[in-house]
Write a protein that holds these residues in place. Structure first.
Motif, PDB file in Angstrom:
ATOM      1  N   THR A  43      31.882  11.179   2.446  1.00  0.00           N
ATOM      2  CA  THR A  43      33.293  11.364   2.818  1.00  0.00           C
ATOM      3  C   THR A  43      34.207  10.908   1.692  1.00  0.00           C
ATOM      4  N   ASP A 158      33.850  18.313   6.172  1.00  0.00           N
ATOM      5  CA  ASP A 158      33.158  17.033   6.344  1.00  0.00           C
ATOM      6  C   ASP A 158      32.527  16.956   7.728  1.00  0.00           C
ATOM      7  N   GLU A 159      31.244  17.166   7.807  1.00  0.00           N
ATOM      8  CA  GLU A 159      30.481  17.147   9.064  1.00  0.00           C
ATOM      9  C   GLU A 159      31.201  17.935  10.160  1.00  0.00           C
TER      10      GLU A 159
HETATM   11 MG   LIG Z   1      31.366  10.485   6.336  1.00  0.00          MG
END
Ligand SMILES: [Mg+2]
Ligand SMILES: Nc1ncnc2c1ncn2[C@@H]1O[C@H](COP(=O)(O)OP(=O)(O)O)[C@@H](O)[C@H]1O
Length: 363
Positions: A43, A158-159
């Motif tokens: 991240t 991000d995910e």
């Molecule tokens: Mg992360």
């Protein structure tokens, strides 16, 4: 389409080295996956590319322009977050158009872009709904839509699929890939799931503890992991690691019934490094069940645990006093705990690692 270049990018939070010298140059329109366990710096890397986080050191270029110091809006990147970050009081149209309206784009253009994106994502009929009236998958599409309408140079995801259930996640993976191919926008995609990484990435960046462990295509990472971390992280079930002694005969041995002949070049590499001990790596799916006389040095074992997977079976096998291996075999049912069997390792499936450095011993 943009090329993104990260050169010696570093992020420190006080004493915490969150990202250590990250280096990567994408190709135009590439789909790059960052994968690694929680806390490894994925991240943070994304946020530095987006401009939501300053860099402690290094350079980030997008289409040849150094963006370090630029605010997020000037970087022309669009980020999709794990929690979607939709505005609850706005309907889908409002959410998707928010960034464009903020930039004061003409009304017709806003309208056109939102309708186009909604059509690509199959959510045209949802434009009047509020986020709370949507399923998880639909919310995810809206979050993607909000990024698409920006027509950015780079997508940062991000995910984005971690909050939706397993079956839908597999469908959404395929959709995101199709979408990315269609739009051709250079994309960074974060996941902690190595299966997702293997199935989506043109290239994968494996990270651990802030450090890039290896960059490569899914095939490269699977076939030739650089070190024990990558070898153990990529592939499921994980690669077996067996500590073994090097003999003078070009074999490695782990107990009296476990002798494996090394392919010539690998034996040569071990000799030239003067290794007395190695870690032998072999993937569960590469172990073979063999009958008497079918293999040179069969490894006798006893089945401890049988885990049918439907299409294949995973066996936990004891091959010596304190050595266990996992074998994944192309059989459906019928194996029993306590059963005796013989395993063999095909020479080209053997990987060796140096126990002093954790690095792979290359042939
Ligand atoms: Mg992360
Ligand atoms: N704002 C912050 N302040 C201090 N430490 C942080 C901050 N953000 C992240 N970290 C630390 O940096 C490391 C990397 O975090 P992160 O990039 O979020 O990992 P990942 O996304 O791979 O799970 C972790 O050790 C985390 O605790």
């Amino acid at each position: 389409m943009a090329i993104v270049e990260l050169t010696n990018v570093v992020k420190k939070y006080g004493d915490v080295l969150a990202v250590e010298s990250f280096n990567l140059t994408t190709t135009e329109g590439e789909f790059v996956v960052l994968v690694g366990p929680s806390g490894c710096g994925k991240t943070t890397t994304m946020r530095m590319i987006a401009g939501l986080e300053t860099v402690t050191g290094g350079e980030i270029k997008i289409s040849g322009k150094n963006v370090v110091g630029m605010i997020p809006r000037e970087r022309d990147v669009a980020m999709v977050f794990q929690n979607y970050a939709l505005f609850p009081h706005m309907n889908v149209f409002g959410n998707m158009s928010f960034g464009l309206r903020l930039r004061k784009l003409p009304r017709e253009q806003v309208e056109r872009r939102v309708r186009e994106a909604a059509s690509i994502l199959g959510i045209e009929r949802l434009l009047d709904r509020k986020p709370k009236e949507l399923s998880g998958g639909e919310r995810q599409r809206v979050a993607l839509g909000r990024a698409i309408v920006r027509e950015p140079q780079v997508f940062l995801m991000d995910e984005p699929l971690s909050n939706i259930d397993a079956k839908l996640r597999v469908e959404m993976r395929a959709e995101i890939i199709k979408l990315q191919r269609r739009l051709g926008v250079t994309t960074f995609y974060v996941t902690h799931d190595q299966v997702e990484a293997l199935s989506m990435g043109d290239r994968i960046v494996v990270m651990s503890k802030g450090k890039v462990q290896q960059v490569g295509t899914p095939k490269e990472l699977y076939q030739n992991p650089n070190n024990l971390f990558v070898a153990g992280f990529i592939g499921s079930p994980s690669m077996n690691f067996i500590r073994a002694q090097v003999t003078d005969k070009g074999t490695v041995s782990a107990g009296e019934n476990f002798n494996v002949a090394l392919p010539g070049q690998l034996a040569e590499a071990v000799r030239s490094k003067q290794l007395r001990e190695v870690i032998l790596g072999v993937r569960p799916e590469h172990l073979r069940l063999v009958g008497n006389g079918q293999a040179e040095n069969p490894i006798p074992g006893v089945v401890d645990v049988v885990e049918p997977q439907g299409s294949t079976t995973i066996l936990q096998v004891s091959v010596g006093a304190d050595t266990k291996v996992i074998a994944q075999v192309n059989e459906q049912w019928g194996r029993q705990p306590g059963e005796r069997l013989q395993l063999s390792i095909p020479p080209d499936a053997i990987r060796l690692f140096d126990p002093n450095t954790d690095e792979r011993v290359a042939a």
